[in-house]
Design an enzyme around this catalytic site. Structure first.
Site, PDB file in Angstrom:
ATOM      1  CG  HIS A  38     -85.314 -15.236 -32.531  1.00  0.00           C
ATOM      2  ND1 HIS A  38     -85.445 -16.487 -33.083  1.00  0.00           N
ATOM      3  CD2 HIS A  38     -84.006 -15.113 -32.208  1.00  0.00           C
ATOM      4  CE1 HIS A  38     -84.280 -17.105 -33.075  1.00  0.00           C
ATOM      5  NE2 HIS A  38     -83.382 -16.296 -32.542  1.00  0.00           N
ATOM      6  CD  GLU A 105     -80.321 -17.132 -36.186  1.00  0.00           C
ATOM      7  OE1 GLU A 105     -81.215 -16.274 -36.016  1.00  0.00           O
ATOM      8  OE2 GLU A 105     -79.439 -17.368 -35.353  1.00  0.00           O
TER       9      GLU A 105
END
Length: 321
Positions: A38, A105
């Site tokens: 991430h 995402e």
């Protein structure tokens, strides 16, 4: 025998602490490890997000565990750069690394400033990226002019054997698409009927290789504490897809989940102070056919969880398998 692994959550734990956690997990008997990749956490309360690729080199050196990473080689990373990173880790630690590839995402990918495309377009980019990465890892010089552009790329430091590239899929539709190119499948714990549909879709479409599942759970000395940890740290899990893919900041997730309750979180997180109850639910995953189960305790403190599950859960789960 089912592999039981430790999930290293970069979104929640500083990288230097997470390295010690994974070493402790190896000592406690975990068979493997995986991590997230991430740029930002899911929540401001989580407050961390170390660079997975730097950390993976250290973690592979500091342990003897096999490692995997879930990553998106479509916007934040150019697929040629992702392939180079994968090749280097596999060259240094042969047979111990795999990468699961997904379409990403917005919370991570928006940083490039490029528009965030709809899911269909993201899936198309992923397929082009996988094709480019396969060819690069096979030693080819690659040029592509499509949704992904690659110009005369070649990886010069190649492993003897390319590592597995795994499909990351939550839905049956994505599992079906991944079956065309993947060396295995990884998904997240969901209602058993949904998991069965994902597995069936992958296998029915010709999907090969191992089946892996990441399990979010919360364990503590008592149920109230376990519920409080889950609500504080993993209420972002109550945001359903496709919205979860499209929110572009930790603050957005916090705003969307401000009214969430522990009962809401319990729909996607196993919450209990009883290791026996956790074991029962994990045995269900073995019965479904998962070869690899990665446990993610959603709390920021991992020591007590690692020790308790190493003593009470891992031996019984292997016995059941």
């Amino acid at each position: 025998m089912t592999t039981v692994g430790f999930h290293a959550s970069h979104e929640q734990i500083p990288p230097q602490v997470l390295l010690r956690d994974v070493q402790r997990a190896e000592e406690a008997g975990f068979d493997a490890a995986m991590c997230s990749d991430h740029f930002a956490p899911w929540s401001v309360r989580q407050g961390e997000s170390g660079f997975a690729w730097s950390w993976l080199g250290a973690a592979l050196q500091a342990t003897r565990l096999p490692f995997g990473v879930v990553t998106a080689p479509v916007q934040r990373y150019h697929p040629a750069v992702s392939a180079q990173a994968i090749a280097t880790l596999e060259s240094m630690y042969p047979g111990r690394f795999w990468a699961a590839l997904g379409s990403g995402e917005a919370v991570n990918e928006h940083i490039t400033g490029d528009p965030w495309p709809p899911k269909e377009a993201r899936d198309g980019r992923l397929l082009e990226s996988v094709d480019a990465m396969r060819r690069l890892l096979a030693g080819e010089e690659v040029s592509i002019r499509g949704d992904i552009v690659v110009d005369r790329a070649r990886i010069w430091s190649l492993p003897a054997v390319p590592p597995p590239l795994i499909a990351a899929a939550v839905s049956a539709e994505t599992a079906t698409s991944g079956a065309a190119w993947a060396d295995g499948l990884i998904t997240v714990d969901q209602p058993r009927a949904t998991l069965r549909a994902v597995i069936d879709a992958y296998r029915d479409a010709g999907g090969r290789g191992p089946l892996a599942v990441q399990v979010h759970l919360s364990w503590a000395a008592d149920d109230d504490e376990a519920r409080a940890i889950a609500l504080d740290q993993w209420r972002s899990g109550t945001v359903p897809p496709p919205l979860a893919w499209d929110l572009d900041s930790p603050e957005s997730f916090d705003e969307r989940t401000a009214d969430a309750t522990a009962d809401d979180v319990a729909r996607s997180v196993q919450i209990s102070a009883d290791t026996g109850r956790h074991l029962e639910r994990l045995r269900d995953l073995v019965d479904l056919g998962f070869d690899r189960i990665f446990l993610h305790h959603v709390g920021r403190e991992q020591d007590a969880f690692i020790d308790a599950f190493g003593e009470h859960v891992l031996p019984e789960l292997r016995s059941a398998a």
